[in-house]
Scaffold this motif. Structure first.
Motif, PDB file in Angstrom:
ATOM      1  N   PHE A 137     -30.808 -36.426  -9.932  1.00 55.53           N
ATOM      2  CA  PHE A 137     -30.728 -36.008 -11.320  1.00 55.53           C
ATOM      3  C   PHE A 137     -31.588 -36.872 -12.217  1.00 55.53           C
ATOM      4  O   PHE A 137     -32.007 -36.428 -13.266  1.00 55.53           O
ATOM      5  CB  PHE A 137     -29.279 -36.067 -11.808  1.00 55.53           C
ATOM      6  CG  PHE A 137     -28.429 -34.971 -11.286  1.00 55.53           C
ATOM      7  CD1 PHE A 137     -27.809 -35.089 -10.063  1.00 55.53           C
ATOM      8  CD2 PHE A 137     -28.244 -33.821 -12.015  1.00 55.53           C
ATOM      9  CE1 PHE A 137     -27.010 -34.081  -9.585  1.00 55.53           C
ATOM     10  CE2 PHE A 137     -27.447 -32.813 -11.541  1.00 55.53           C
ATOM     11  CZ  PHE A 137     -26.828 -32.929 -10.321  1.00 55.53           C
TER      12      PHE A 137
ATOM     13  N   LEU B  67     -37.143 -32.231 -17.332  1.00 59.51           N
ATOM     14  CA  LEU B  67     -36.636 -30.869 -17.484  1.00 59.51           C
ATOM     15  C   LEU B  67     -37.673 -29.823 -17.100  1.00 59.51           C
ATOM     16  O   LEU B  67     -37.326 -28.728 -16.649  1.00 59.51           O
ATOM     17  CB  LEU B  67     -36.190 -30.636 -18.933  1.00 59.51           C
ATOM     18  CG  LEU B  67     -35.043 -31.512 -19.452  1.00 59.51           C
ATOM     19  CD1 LEU B  67     -34.716 -31.146 -20.897  1.00 59.51           C
ATOM     20  CD2 LEU B  67     -33.816 -31.388 -18.576  1.00 59.51           C
TER      21      LEU B  67
ATOM     22  N   TYR C 238     -35.698 -24.070 -12.671  1.00 57.74           N
ATOM     23  CA  TYR C 238     -34.966 -25.197 -12.097  1.00 57.74           C
ATOM     24  C   TYR C 238     -35.877 -26.401 -11.921  1.00 57.74           C
ATOM     25  O   TYR C 238     -37.057 -26.265 -11.594  1.00 57.74           O
ATOM     26  CB  TYR C 238     -34.365 -24.804 -10.742  1.00 57.74           C
ATOM     27  CG  TYR C 238     -33.371 -23.676 -10.844  1.00 57.74           C
ATOM     28  CD1 TYR C 238     -32.023 -23.929 -11.068  1.00 57.74           C
ATOM     29  CD2 TYR C 238     -33.781 -22.349 -10.722  1.00 57.74           C
ATOM     30  CE1 TYR C 238     -31.103 -22.895 -11.177  1.00 57.74           C
ATOM     31  CE2 TYR C 238     -32.876 -21.307 -10.825  1.00 57.74           C
ATOM     32  CZ  TYR C 238     -31.532 -21.585 -11.049  1.00 57.74           C
ATOM     33  OH  TYR C 238     -30.633 -20.557 -11.157  1.00 57.74           O
TER      34      TYR C 238
ATOM     35  N   SER D 164     -31.360 -29.942 -12.887  1.00 54.90           N
ATOM     36  CA  SER D 164     -31.108 -29.305 -14.175  1.00 54.90           C
ATOM     37  C   SER D 164     -31.869 -27.982 -14.227  1.00 54.90           C
ATOM     38  O   SER D 164     -32.631 -27.656 -13.324  1.00 54.90           O
ATOM     39  CB  SER D 164     -31.530 -30.208 -15.339  1.00 54.90           C
ATOM     40  OG  SER D 164     -32.923 -30.448 -15.297  1.00 54.90           O
ATOM     41  N   SER D 165     -31.648 -27.224 -15.280  1.00 56.36           N
ATOM     42  CA  SER D 165     -32.363 -25.956 -15.409  1.00 56.36           C
ATOM     43  C   SER D 165     -32.545 -25.624 -16.882  1.00 56.36           C
ATOM     44  O   SER D 165     -31.935 -26.237 -17.771  1.00 56.36           O
ATOM     45  CB  SER D 165     -31.628 -24.816 -14.692  1.00 56.36           C
ATOM     46  OG  SER D 165     -30.389 -24.533 -15.315  1.00 56.36           O
TER      47      SER D 165
ATOM     48  N   TYR E  49     -31.846 -25.604 -23.175  1.00 55.83           N
ATOM     49  CA  TYR E  49     -31.111 -26.514 -22.293  1.00 55.83           C
ATOM     50  C   TYR E  49     -29.726 -26.711 -22.885  1.00 55.83           C
ATOM     51  O   TYR E  49     -29.584 -27.000 -24.082  1.00 55.83           O
ATOM     52  CB  TYR E  49     -31.832 -27.864 -22.214  1.00 55.83           C
ATOM     53  CG  TYR E  49     -31.051 -28.956 -21.496  1.00 55.83           C
ATOM     54  CD1 TYR E  49     -31.144 -29.104 -20.116  1.00 55.83           C
ATOM     55  CD2 TYR E  49     -30.242 -29.845 -22.202  1.00 55.83           C
ATOM     56  CE1 TYR E  49     -30.441 -30.099 -19.452  1.00 55.83           C
ATOM     57  CE2 TYR E  49     -29.538 -30.842 -21.548  1.00 55.83           C
ATOM     58  CZ  TYR E  49     -29.638 -30.971 -20.177  1.00 55.83           C
ATOM     59  OH  TYR E  49     -28.941 -31.962 -19.523  1.00 55.83           O
TER      60      TYR E  49
ATOM     61  N   THR F 110     -26.884 -23.748 -18.782  1.00 57.23           N
ATOM     62  CA  THR F 110     -27.841 -24.178 -17.781  1.00 57.23           C
ATOM     63  C   THR F 110     -27.234 -25.293 -16.939  1.00 57.23           C
ATOM     64  O   THR F 110     -26.208 -25.884 -17.293  1.00 57.23           O
ATOM     65  CB  THR F 110     -29.133 -24.701 -18.435  1.00 57.23           C
ATOM     66  OG1 THR F 110     -28.841 -25.937 -19.121  1.00 57.23           O
ATOM     67  CG2 THR F 110     -29.698 -23.696 -19.419  1.00 57.23           C
ATOM     68  N   LEU F 111     -27.856 -25.613 -15.816  1.00 57.89           N
ATOM     69  CA  LEU F 111     -27.523 -26.834 -15.106  1.00 57.89           C
ATOM     70  C   LEU F 111     -27.944 -28.005 -15.983  1.00 57.89           C
ATOM     71  O   LEU F 111     -29.004 -27.964 -16.622  1.00 57.89           O
ATOM     72  CB  LEU F 111     -28.253 -26.894 -13.770  1.00 57.89           C
ATOM     73  CG  LEU F 111     -27.914 -25.798 -12.749  1.00 57.89           C
ATOM     74  CD1 LEU F 111     -28.793 -25.939 -11.518  1.00 57.89           C
ATOM     75  CD2 LEU F 111     -26.449 -25.830 -12.385  1.00 57.89           C
ATOM     76  N   VAL F 112     -27.125 -29.047 -16.048  1.00 57.81           N
ATOM     77  CA  VAL F 112     -27.415 -30.165 -16.946  1.00 57.81           C
ATOM     78  C   VAL F 112     -27.401 -31.481 -16.179  1.00 57.81           C
ATOM     79  O   VAL F 112     -26.710 -31.627 -15.177  1.00 57.81           O
ATOM     80  CB  VAL F 112     -26.420 -30.224 -18.124  1.00 57.81           C
ATOM     81  CG1 VAL F 112     -26.604 -29.034 -19.046  1.00 57.81           C
ATOM     82  CG2 VAL F 112     -24.983 -30.319 -17.633  1.00 57.81           C
ATOM     83  N   SER F 113     -28.164 -32.437 -16.668  1.00 59.94           N
ATOM     84  CA  SER F 113     -28.183 -33.777 -16.102  1.00 59.94           C
ATOM     85  C   SER F 113     -26.898 -34.506 -16.463  1.00 59.94           C
ATOM     86  O   SER F 113     -26.363 -34.327 -17.566  1.00 59.94           O
ATOM     87  CB  SER F 113     -29.390 -34.544 -16.658  1.00 59.94           C
ATOM     88  OG  SER F 113     -29.248 -35.942 -16.416  1.00 59.94           O
TER      89      SER F 113
ATOM     90  N   PRO G 276     -24.821 -34.232 -20.446  1.00 57.98           N
ATOM     91  CA  PRO G 276     -24.014 -33.102 -19.981  1.00 57.98           C
ATOM     92  C   PRO G 276     -23.490 -32.255 -21.130  1.00 57.98           C
ATOM     93  O   PRO G 276     -22.310 -32.281 -21.473  1.00 57.98           O
ATOM     94  CB  PRO G 276     -22.870 -33.794 -19.234  1.00 57.98           C
ATOM     95  CG  PRO G 276     -22.674 -35.074 -19.992  1.00 57.98           C
ATOM     96  CD  PRO G 276     -24.049 -35.480 -20.487  1.00 57.98           C
TER      97      PRO G 276
END
Length: 324
Positions: free
Chosen positions: A21, A46, A72, A76-77, A128, A140-143, A147
């Protein structure tokens, strides 16, 4: 030398398909001719990621006006959409293509607006975080370092750094900007008065300064990373207490002292944690208990006599954390 090592490590991680990550490194501040360069410990990339050959076409047709894809990158995404929210009819398309950079081209004619009084046709860009409202209505996917949603008071200090350029043949780039969404309830599905939209422009026109409904509330000065060096810059702050109607959310707009392109870094947390005095001057209540839901990056554009031929290239977007 440290920077070269970090960049090489990041490239290698992508090529190996790493799912890390974040990358940690130590880069102390240095001073060159009186200008201090940014110091950092953690870097979250990102964009760009490993994806290639992604392309979205947006037109006035309802099924493509809000077309969306997910990109992606290393855990993250980002959501991607042409977001032509104010285009009723038009010929041509808005094209968003990875090459591997994100190239956004708007080539449209005979544009008519849904709401003619609003000088914006759309905002093609990326998101994001989490928006429970239309059109993204997703997360989205997050770090783990950011978060979202997250309370403003709990945010780490970080620079959001973009490398970009814009072009304009016809039509108007109203702004190339961050569009940041703050809510009282992180699970909200409907924005209303009491919620906030904070736009930080890096490049744009002067249409806000000429509109009587936008209240100028002063200048906010903070260090901005511009092509490798930190410079103190004063941004004009305008407030629109209610957008669209009496129940509309509040808009906050930070306009730069000059148009910026290239590599530009903004201390997002610093800005959000220092907004209160500027909103008080417009008689708007604000505090750090609000949630940062999402950060968008994109370009608001307008047509000239129904025609728009303009766009931008986004080369990279990463988050640089000085404190974790």
């Amino acid at each position: 030398m440290v920077r070269k090592i970090v960049i090489s490590a990041l490239i290698l991680a992508v090529l190996l398909g790493a799912v890390a990550f974040y990358t940690r490194y130590d880069n102390h501040s240095t001073e060159n001719n009186g200008v201090t360069t940014v110091a950092s410990k953690y870097l979250v990339v990102l964009f760009p990621g490993p994806q290639r050959d992604v392309s979205i076409l947006g037109s006035y047709l309802s099924q493509s006006r809000y077309s969306m894809s997910e990109l992606y990158a290393n855990g993250s995404s980002l959501f991607l959409s042409p977001f032509l929210w104010n285009v009723r009819t038009a010929l041509g398309v808005t094209n968003m293509t990875l090459t591997p950079y994100l190239n956004v081209t708007v080539k449209m004619t005979q544009i008519t607006k849904i709401t003619p009084s609003i000088p914006v046709d759309g905002y093609p860009g990326l998101m994001y975080g989490e928006e429970g409202w239309f059109p993204f209505a997703g997360k989205t996917l997050v770090s783990p370092l950011l978060p979202l949603p997250e309370k403003i008071s709990d945010l780490p200090q970080f620079y959001s750094i973009l490398k970009f350029r814009v072009f304009q043949n016809s039509g108007v780039i109203q702004d190339f900007s961050y569009d940041i969404w703050l809510t009282r309830d992180p699970n909200t599905t409907y924005l209303k008065y009491g919620d906030f939209e904070v736009m930080i422009w890096m490049y744009g026109s002067d249409y806000i300064t000429q509109n009587k409904y936008f209240i100028f509330t002063g200048y906010m000065t903070f260090p901005v990373l511009v092509n490798g060096t930190l410079k103190n810059m004063s941004w004009a702050v305008y407030v629109l207490p209610r957008t669209g109607s009496a129940t509309g959310w509040t808009g906050v707009y930070l306009l730069p002292p000059q148009n910026l392109q290239g590599t530009v870094g903004i201390p997002i947390t610093h800005v959000l944690q220092n907004l209160n005095p500027y909103l008080q001057r417009a008689n708007v209540n604000y505090n750090e208990s609000y949630y940062l839901n999402a950060i968008q990056v994109g370009m608001e554009f307008n047509d000239s006599n129904g025609t728009a031929d303009l766009g931008y290239t986004l080369y990279s977007w990463y988050l640089n954390f000085s404190q974790v």
